[in-house]
Write an enzyme that holds these catalytic residues in place. Structure first.
Site, PDB file in Angstrom:
ATOM      1  CG  MET A 119      -1.871  -1.122   1.296  1.00  0.00           C
ATOM      2  SD  MET A 119      -2.812  -1.185   2.824  1.00  0.00           S
ATOM      3  CE  MET A 119      -3.827   0.277   2.729  1.00  0.00           C
ATOM      4  CG  HIS A 120       0.196   3.345   2.469  1.00  0.00           C
ATOM      5  ND1 HIS A 120      -1.118   3.709   2.601  1.00  0.00           N
ATOM      6  CD2 HIS A 120       0.423   2.392   3.416  1.00  0.00           C
ATOM      7  CE1 HIS A 120      -1.654   3.006   3.622  1.00  0.00           C
ATOM      8  NE2 HIS A 120      -0.751   2.206   4.106  1.00  0.00           N
ATOM      9  CG  ASP A 157      -0.432  -5.252   1.387  1.00  0.00           C
ATOM     10  OD1 ASP A 157      -1.103  -4.409   2.002  1.00  0.00           O
ATOM     11  OD2 ASP A 157       0.804  -5.351   1.516  1.00  0.00           O
TER      12      ASP A 157
HETATM   13  O1  LIG Z   1       1.820   0.039   5.049  1.00  0.00           O
HETATM   14  C1  LIG Z   1       1.184  -0.980   5.166  1.00  0.00           C
HETATM   15  C2  LIG Z   1      -0.236  -0.957   5.573  1.00  0.00           C
HETATM   16  O2  LIG Z   1      -0.707   0.302   5.939  1.00  0.00           O
HETATM   17  C3  LIG Z   1       1.844  -2.312   4.861  1.00  0.00           C
HETATM   18  O3  LIG Z   1       1.059  -3.377   5.278  1.00  0.00           O
HETATM   19  C4  LIG Z   1       2.132  -2.438   3.395  1.00  0.00           C
HETATM   20  O4  LIG Z   1       0.882  -2.465   2.720  1.00  0.00           O
HETATM   21  C5  LIG Z   1       2.957  -3.655   2.999  1.00  0.00           C
HETATM   22  O5  LIG Z   1       3.289  -4.526   3.979  1.00  0.00           O
HETATM   23  P1  LIG Z   1       3.885  -6.016   3.808  1.00  0.00           P
HETATM   24  O6  LIG Z   1       2.757  -6.884   3.279  1.00  0.00           O
HETATM   25  O7  LIG Z   1       5.014  -5.957   2.826  1.00  0.00           O
HETATM   26  O8  LIG Z   1       4.251  -6.427   5.198  1.00  0.00           O
END
Ligand SMILES: O=C(CO)[C@@H](O)[C@H](O)COP(=O)(O)O
Ligand SMILES: Nc1ncnc2c1ncn2[C@@H]1O[C@H](COP(=O)(O)OP(=O)(O)O)[C@@H](O)[C@H]1O
Length: 501
Positions: free
Chosen positions: A82-83, A240
């Site tokens: 994300m983000h 995700d």
């Molecule tokens: O920043 C966030 C949710 O806000 C993270 O959950 C990322 O979306 C990716 O995380 P991983 O799946 O690589 O741990």
């Protein structure tokens, strides 16, 4: 010929593509790693081209090595880290490396947002503007790389960029749009107040699509590289964590998802946007139409354990190292670890806090340190549970997911610290399965995401809390909870020292 969908899980360390049949069986799976660049402390970047190449290679391998028939692939959808900010020029060319979710260079910009909009920002986006989110990253580029910003015509998040490259059509799926903190979450559309406050034209914002909505078909050019058919339909996908929750069938407000990946997530399904956590935890639009989810994030969950292994036990087998924690005791013989090694999000929105061990004794063995890391991560999840409990939510079922759910010991520690039963999925696939479900629903194979998730996910072993351990953790957790308040000032001084020297 058995019809299939592809679920593309675009992660931080790798992309994993799963070919899934109509009954939810994973027929084949291929993954491809790509590097992370950390050019300065707090910076975390990736080259979007690596995502496209990695996905293409994984798909080519599915076709050539696993013998997947391209005619059988009816639909594709995505789950994405994300983000992350991908800035595009007028020809939709990438202007600079993507700035990722775990990049914390934007503390100044988060303060600027809070100063400018105060509570109105939280009321609209339902979130605080934290370092990891997309708007602060846009403001950072505007302030620090004005020439690049002047050339920027639009932006997308990682999986939306990948989908653009596979279809030629640019769009932002709603659960990822929410993670930019520029969406009016209740309205489900870009916030005109935020556009005006930060002088961002409406044309900068891509059109929003739903997770199960058609985003077009595989383009001629991508078909040439991947071998996919141009009649393969492509669907929006999900952030995700939204995809992971769908893949784990978290579909009722009394269920909670505990995921130990690189980051750690405690996530709750929300039926509507009425509940207000006042920005204490994240609140986003779901990839399930008109649904929402809330979550707290421990920035370094699996990452803390990986860090420990890489630094102190590089030669040892991962499973043996984790299992060695059994030789320690509940409470790691009085050793406490806080997992803030890259800063923290929930419950302490503090990019400058760093981790600590407290209570080190010359009697401690390495296995006590391992156990303290496993426990510290779960104490930090317990902090998130406490926010939910304070808001009047009580869960009876914890569904554990992510790489951390491979360890029976760690699952029992979760059951004992949460004092709740913890259940694992039989075929743990998390986000990739969520992506496949969205494609299956988009194709009309199921009436709803809920129906598909119930068909695809099956629950496995149950870990019950052990009363004796629960009592011990009830003694230790209140001690853990004091660490942040009592040591954060020291931790901030140490980081300031590092930055100056
Ligand atoms: O920043 C966030 C949710 O806000 C993270 O959950 C990322 O979306 C990716 O995380 P991983 O799946 O690589 O741990
Ligand atoms: N056998 C294991 N026992 C406990 N933890 C594990 C095991 N294998 C992997 N992990 C943890 O799981 C994390 C990776 O989980 P994963 O869900 O694949 O993460 P991501 O999608 O963020 O890359 C690693 O950081 C590691 O700490």
């Amino acid at each position: 010929m058995e019809e299939l969908v592809l679920g593309v899980d675009l992660g931080t360390s790798a992309v994993k593509v799963s070919a899934v049949s109509r009954n939810g069986k994973i027929v084949a799976q291929r993954s491809f790693d790509y590097p992370l660049s950390q050019p300065k402390p707090g910076f975390s970047e990736q080259n979007p081209e690596d995502w496209v190449n990695g996905t293409t290679v994984a798909i080519v391998e599915l076709i050539l090595k696993d013998g997947i028939d391209v005619e059988a692939i009816k639909g594709i959808s995505y789950s994405g880290q994300m983000h992350g900010l991908v800035l595009l020029d007028q020809n939709k060319q990438v202007l600079r490396p993507a700035i990722l979710w775990n990049d914390t260079r934007t503390s100044q910009q988060t303060q600027e947002i809070a100063d400018k909009m105060g509570d109105e920002f939280i009321n609209i986006t339902r979130n605080k503007a934290l370092e990891g989110f997309t708007l602060p990253k846009i403001l950072w580029v505007k302030e620090n790389e004005p020439k690049i910003f002047a050339a920027a015509q639009t932006f997308v998040t990682p999986k939306d960029y990948l989908r653009y490259r596979m279809t030629g059509k640019l769009a932002m799926e709603i659960s990822d749009a929410a993670g930019t903190v520029m969406l009016d979450v209740a309205k489900g559309d870009w916030s005109t107040e935020i556009q005006a406050s930060f002088d961002l034209p409406a044309s900068f914002f891509p059109p929003i699509i739903q997770g199960v909505e058609s985003a077009g078909y595989i383009s001629e050019s991508h078909s040439l590289f991947s071998g996919l058919n141009t009649n393969t339909q492509v669907f929006g996908g999900a952030a995700d964590n939204a995809a992971g929750a769908i893949g784990s069938a978290i579909l009722k407000p009394n269920m909670v998802w505990s995921s130990i990946g690189t980051s750690g997530v405690v996530l709750k399904y929300e039926d509507n946007a009425e509940v207000d956590y006042h920005g204490k935890i994240h609140f986003f639009n779901h990839a399930i139409p008109n649904k929402y989810y809330s979550m707290g994030v421990t920035l370094a969950a699996g990452h803390s354990l990986n860090w420990f292994k890489n630094r102190f036990a590089p030669e040892e087998d991962f499973n043996d190292l984790v299992a060695s924690a059994k030789k320690s005791t509940v409470g790691a013989n009085g050793l406490l670890f806080t997992p803030y090694i890259v800063g923290e999000r929930t419950p302490y929105a503090d990019g400058d806090i760093r981790g600590s061990w407290l209570g080190i004794d010359s009697m401690h063995q390495r296995y006590d340190f391992v156990r303290s890391v496993l426990e510290g991560i779960i104490f930090s999840f317990k902090d998130i549970f406490e926010i939910y409990e304070a808001a009047g939510t009580h869960f009876d079922t914890v569904i554990a997911s992510g790489g951390g759910a491979k360890s029976a010991l760690w699952l029992q520690i979760q059951a004992d610290i949460f004092n709740k039963k913890v259940i694992v999925l039989e075929n743990e696939q998390g986000p990739g399965m969520g992506a496949a479900i969205l494609a299956a629903v988009g194709l009309g194979w199921f009436e709803s995401v809920e129906q598909a998730a119930e068909q695809f996910a099956s629950f496995g072993q149950v870990y019950e809390p052990n009363a004796e351990n629960v009592a011990k953790y009830a003694q230790i957790y209140p001690i853990y909870k004091q660490i942040y308040q009592q040591t954060s000032d020291i931790s901030h001084q140490l980081l300031a020292y590092r930055r100056e020297n």
